[in-house]
Motif scaffolding. Sequence first.
Motif, PDB file in Angstrom:
ATOM      1  N   THR A  89       0.478  -0.689   0.342  1.00 21.43           N
ATOM      2  CA  THR A  89      -0.225  -0.181   0.089  1.00 21.43           C
ATOM      3  C   THR A  89       0.890   0.965   0.254  1.00 21.43           C
ATOM      4  O   THR A  89       2.363   1.025   0.517  1.00 21.43           O
ATOM      5  N   PHE A  92       0.796   4.217   4.160  1.00 18.64           N
ATOM      6  CA  PHE A  92       2.428   3.825   4.833  1.00 18.64           C
ATOM      7  C   PHE A  92       3.543   4.153   4.374  1.00 18.64           C
ATOM      8  O   PHE A  92       4.182   3.808   3.198  1.00 18.64           O
ATOM      9  N   TRP A  96       5.168   2.947  11.396  1.00 21.96           N
ATOM     10  CA  TRP A  96       3.587   3.201  10.519  1.00 21.96           C
ATOM     11  C   TRP A  96       3.542   4.462  10.652  1.00 21.96           C
ATOM     12  O   TRP A  96       3.220   4.743  11.211  1.00 21.96           O
ATOM     13  N   GLN A  97       3.887   5.414   9.416  1.00 22.69           N
ATOM     14  CA  GLN A  97       4.265   6.599   9.639  1.00 22.69           C
ATOM     15  C   GLN A  97       3.250   6.647   8.386  1.00 22.69           C
ATOM     16  O   GLN A  97       3.035   5.837   6.932  1.00 22.69           O
ATOM     17  N   PRO A  98       1.422   7.151   8.304  1.00 23.51           N
ATOM     18  CA  PRO A  98       0.980   8.101   7.313  1.00 23.51           C
ATOM     19  C   PRO A  98       1.703   8.153   6.397  1.00 23.51           C
ATOM     20  O   PRO A  98       2.299   9.588   6.600  1.00 23.51           O
ATOM     21  N   SER A  99       1.069   7.705   5.299  1.00 27.28           N
ATOM     22  CA  SER A  99       1.253   8.763   4.167  1.00 27.28           C
ATOM     23  C   SER A  99       0.786  10.906   3.752  1.00 27.28           C
ATOM     24  O   SER A  99      -0.750  10.410   4.816  1.00 27.28           O
ATOM     25  N   ASP A 100       1.180  11.248   3.364  1.00 26.21           N
ATOM     26  CA  ASP A 100       0.390  12.260   3.174  1.00 26.21           C
ATOM     27  C   ASP A 100      -0.708  11.762   2.097  1.00 26.21           C
ATOM     28  O   ASP A 100      -1.993  12.060   2.480  1.00 26.21           O
ATOM     29  N   TRP A 126      -9.524   3.519  -1.186  1.00 30.88           N
ATOM     30  CA  TRP A 126     -10.758   4.424  -0.261  1.00 30.88           C
ATOM     31  C   TRP A 126     -11.297   5.045  -0.842  1.00 30.88           C
ATOM     32  O   TRP A 126     -11.826   5.702   0.199  1.00 30.88           O
TER      33      TRP A 126
END
Lengths: 157, 157
Positions: A89, A92, A96-100, A126
């Motif tokens: 995906t 990230f 566990w760092q969310p992407s923009d 999404w």
Amino acid sequence: APAAIPANDRELVLDRRLAAPRAAVWRCWTEPELLKQWFAPLPWTTADAELDVRAGGTSRVVMRSPDGDEFPNRGLYLEVVPGERLVFTDAFVAAWQPSDKPFMVVELTMADEDGGTRYTARARHWSVADRETHEQMGFHDGWGQCASQLETLAQSL
Amino acid sequence: APAAIPANDRELVLDRRLAAPRAAVWRCWTEPELLKQWFAPLPWTTADAELDVRAGGTSRVVMRSPDGDEFPNRGLYLEVVPGERLVFTDAFVAAWQPSDKPFMVVELTMADEDGGTRYTARARHWSVADRETHEQMGFHDGWGQCASQLETLAQSL
């Protein structure tokens, strides 16, 4: 087997039988020097690939346009079952760092079929809008062309 | 140890020393019958909890308001290191099905400290706006109150 179809309006599916062994198809997805040979639809190319193929590992693949512009893509592997299933995906950039922008999760499956490989890629989004955008960006043609490039390479291994 | 602080403007952090053993704190997060006793800030309660605690497993926790209204929350575990680390998100409703709204990923860590447990929860959001919303919803008071409830329960085990 009947062709796989989207499970809902946020999913795009590419489903093919590839005339190449499953183990070779898997290698083309997971070895950087192989991935660079097929991952971008020609005349685009893949300038660089770093793949840490394990759950929670990251990938960085740089695509190069015919004009020489480079576009890095970062992703993260969510599930790795060697030879069978690869899930990744762009939601990230690291564990566990969310992407923009969480745009999609891709679930690739490979299965033996008539001496070749049933190759199914499900791109799940999404939102319906993102699925539409991806479709308009040329998902079917792009992934289809890349699948052909992948098949040719896998046959040669 | 110095108190943990947010790494960026999309993160909220709760960081506490709990006067309870780490193994007990872990049990309170992973056993449904225990989680139901502390997870909602009183006078809210937890009506139901189903926890499939493994990477790719799902959770369903139903919170009940003082008026009796129920609010189900679905999540998915991304990483499980027993006794040490628990990571979960609302970005997926199952492995690997996108949810309607990826809001946050929570990384919980537990470490031994002075006979108790250093308990750190980092809630990371996909946007600054979502971090602000979560803060305004009462993240610090809510998670703080729940941490106290958790501590009391863990001490009793």
